[in-house]
Design a protein around this motif. Sequence first.
Motif, PDB file in Angstrom:
ATOM      1  N   VAL A  92       0.909  -1.077  -0.029  1.00 30.94           N
ATOM      2  CA  VAL A  92       0.161   0.076   0.059  1.00 30.94           C
ATOM      3  C   VAL A  92       0.780   1.053   0.050  1.00 30.94           C
ATOM      4  O   VAL A  92       1.809   1.372   0.703  1.00 30.94           O
ATOM      5  CB  VAL A  92      -0.824  -0.047   1.190  1.00 30.94           C
ATOM      6  N   VAL A 118       2.274   4.782   0.803  1.00 27.77           N
ATOM      7  CA  VAL A 118       2.325   5.324   2.160  1.00 27.77           C
ATOM      8  C   VAL A 118       1.262   6.417   2.334  1.00 27.77           C
ATOM      9  O   VAL A 118       0.818   6.580   3.230  1.00 27.77           O
ATOM     10  CB  VAL A 118       3.662   5.865   2.773  1.00 27.77           C
ATOM     11  N   GLU A 167      -1.603   6.497   1.368  1.00 23.55           N
ATOM     12  CA  GLU A 167      -2.945   6.081   1.619  1.00 23.55           C
ATOM     13  C   GLU A 167      -3.003   5.338   3.080  1.00 23.55           C
ATOM     14  O   GLU A 167      -4.076   4.979   3.357  1.00 23.55           O
ATOM     15  CB  GLU A 167      -3.404   4.940   0.634  1.00 23.55           C
ATOM     16  N   LYS A 168      -1.927   5.690   3.887  1.00 17.54           N
ATOM     17  CA  LYS A 168      -2.104   5.031   5.177  1.00 17.54           C
ATOM     18  C   LYS A 168      -2.609   5.935   6.119  1.00 17.54           C
ATOM     19  O   LYS A 168      -1.975   7.338   5.877  1.00 17.54           O
ATOM     20  CB  LYS A 168      -0.798   4.575   5.540  1.00 17.54           C
TER      21      LYS A 168
END
Length: 61
Positions: free
Chosen positions: A56, A58, A60-61
Amino acid sequence: MPIINVQMMEGRPKEKIAEVIHNITNTVSETLGSPKESIRVIVTEIPKTHWGIAGVPVSEK
């Protein structure tokens, strides 16, 4: 002439990047006995959209 490449996520203050360059230069000079004038440190900042952890980005974290 030692060349050290450092890759990190973007977003750190310029003062911290300068500190990393300074500290790496000193460490390499002391460890290898190289004159500081011959040491090159290249810092590449990677956008968080281009850095993935566990599949994923970063960003989107």
